[in-house]
Design a protein around this motif. Sequence first.
Motif, PDB file in Angstrom:
ATOM      1  N   THR A  49       0.830  -1.208   0.000  1.00 37.87           N
ATOM      2  CA  THR A  49       0.000   0.000   0.000  1.00 37.87           C
ATOM      3  C   THR A  49       0.864   1.258   0.000  1.00 37.87           C
ATOM      4  N   PHE A  50       1.920   1.224   0.792  1.00 37.20           N
ATOM      5  CA  PHE A  50       2.785   2.406   0.913  1.00 37.20           C
ATOM      6  C   PHE A  50       3.419   2.788  -0.418  1.00 37.20           C
ATOM      7  N   VAL A  51       4.068   1.822  -1.091  1.00 38.23           N
ATOM      8  CA  VAL A  51       4.795   2.194  -2.308  1.00 38.23           C
ATOM      9  C   VAL A  51       3.846   2.517  -3.456  1.00 38.23           C
ATOM     10  N   SER A  52       2.710   1.822  -3.534  1.00 36.98           N
ATOM     11  CA  SER A  52       1.781   2.121  -4.627  1.00 36.98           C
ATOM     12  C   SER A  52       1.123   3.487  -4.435  1.00 36.98           C
ATOM     13  N   GLY A  57       3.928   4.471 -10.058  1.00 30.60           N
ATOM     14  CA  GLY A  57       4.640   4.260 -11.308  1.00 30.60           C
ATOM     15  C   GLY A  57       4.085   3.073 -12.047  1.00 30.60           C
ATOM     16  N   GLN A  58       4.825   2.602 -13.031  1.00 34.30           N
ATOM     17  CA  GLN A  58       4.331   1.546 -13.917  1.00 34.30           C
ATOM     18  C   GLN A  58       5.063   0.219 -13.770  1.00 34.30           C
ATOM     19  N   ILE A  59       5.960   0.106 -12.790  1.00 31.23           N
ATOM     20  CA  ILE A  59       6.708  -1.141 -12.628  1.00 31.23           C
ATOM     21  C   ILE A  59       5.891  -2.110 -11.773  1.00 31.23           C
ATOM     22  N   CYS A  67       1.366  -1.622  -8.910  1.00 29.64           N
ATOM     23  CA  CYS A  67       2.569  -1.109  -9.545  1.00 29.64           C
ATOM     24  C   CYS A  67       3.116   0.060  -8.733  1.00 29.64           C
ATOM     25  N   ALA A  68       4.367   0.403  -8.999  1.00 27.51           N
ATOM     26  CA  ALA A  68       4.994   1.558  -8.356  1.00 27.51           C
ATOM     27  C   ALA A  68       6.114   2.041  -9.260  1.00 27.51           C
TER      28      ALA A  68
END
Length: 455
Positions: A49-52, A57-59, A67-68
Amino acid sequence: MNDLIDFIHHLKYEDLPSSVVKQATYCLIDLLGVAASGHGTQLAKIMETFVSDQMPGQIPLLFSDQCASLSGACLFGASLIDSIDAHDGQVLTKGHVGVAILPALLATLSEQLNKGDELSGKELITSLIIGYEVATRAGIALHSTALDYHTSGAWNGLGVAAISARLMRLSHQQTYEALGIAEFHGPRSQMMRCIDYPTMVKDGSGWGALAGITSSLLAKANFTGAPAITMDANTLSNDAKKTAIVHRTWQDIGQRWYIQEQYFKAYPVCRWAQPAIESIRQIQKNNPLDYTQINRIKVVTFHQAKRLHITQPQNTEQAQYSLPFSVASALIDGEVSVDSIGETQAGLFHPKRIALSQKVKIEELDEYNALFPAERWAHAIITLANGKELQSSACIARGNPENPLTEDEMLDKFYRLTKQSIKPSRQASIIEMCQSMADLNPKKLYEFLQLLKPE
């Protein structure tokens, strides 16, 4: 440093011994299994949840439908693997390499493929090996020259910087700066603090991966960094002893392959607890044993393992860093599994596990202390209710280079770790593509990355 940077940018798959490639294949399989199993942890859910949210991003995130950004994917992937303490390690670093290297490699490959780079499976294997060689030496050099006992994140980010600099095609000077930035910004976090107080900070590898990937991104933009003193002996000219250590650590790169000196874990708990587990299993093998008739369990081991002292873990992090709980689970189940360290009533909250864990007493032995970190030993003495004592011989953990897990055991570990999250057909496809990685062209490599998403 010039020789090191040449190694990072110019090593080819054809330069690699077949035994090194084989070991890299099993590192790949093992780490993917641990990553898939980590999705059941609260740590992974929070990080996803934190990074998304904060690093969009699209990775694709490993085994996730989210994605993040490139840096977010690296932070998440390393945290994910670190959430289940079943990943590979190396004794002289007293820590873990692949936990940061693999997610950074997969995320960077994904980004570069999306940009149209013609990268193949040979590049994945070659870069993975470079990451292990650079990070392991950085860890050995830092442990040999620093006063504090730091987490793996303090040094495994340098391996991330190395492989991302290669894949992003940074110049030699930019790579030099990336390595310096990664070392300077690597989290010099205190390892024994997370042993004494186990929480989600774990081994610092999430932040190590983040430091490594952002260092290459910054260096690509011509951001400059301080010299990496664990790599460049010339920066330590005022300290002859440290200069010699650093020089000696790096002089055999490309000749001695440290990836072959990694260990693989048989159980998803701290490596320091695993000699004790083996001593218990030896007693079980030699003696019909009813664990309900056990009165007392004494484990004799080295000091750092004694610090794994928690007898009533309240979460999976505490269970993974608990020698008594690991011993209790081995007695009850004949092994220590992901299920036994899970935050469930059948897992770490099971009354029988807790009761047996509280019967474990740990003592340290000077002879075992003297052998650490290169060797980790333990023996156990079980006292039954009728007064009979059962004692093991001195034991080490399984999975070291000198007592490796078999290939069948490695594959079985992957299947056990992924049985709840990956369908059998996809499990088999992942194994097959890992084992034939050198044959994958860019299209097939892209297909392999697609297998690392939820079905």
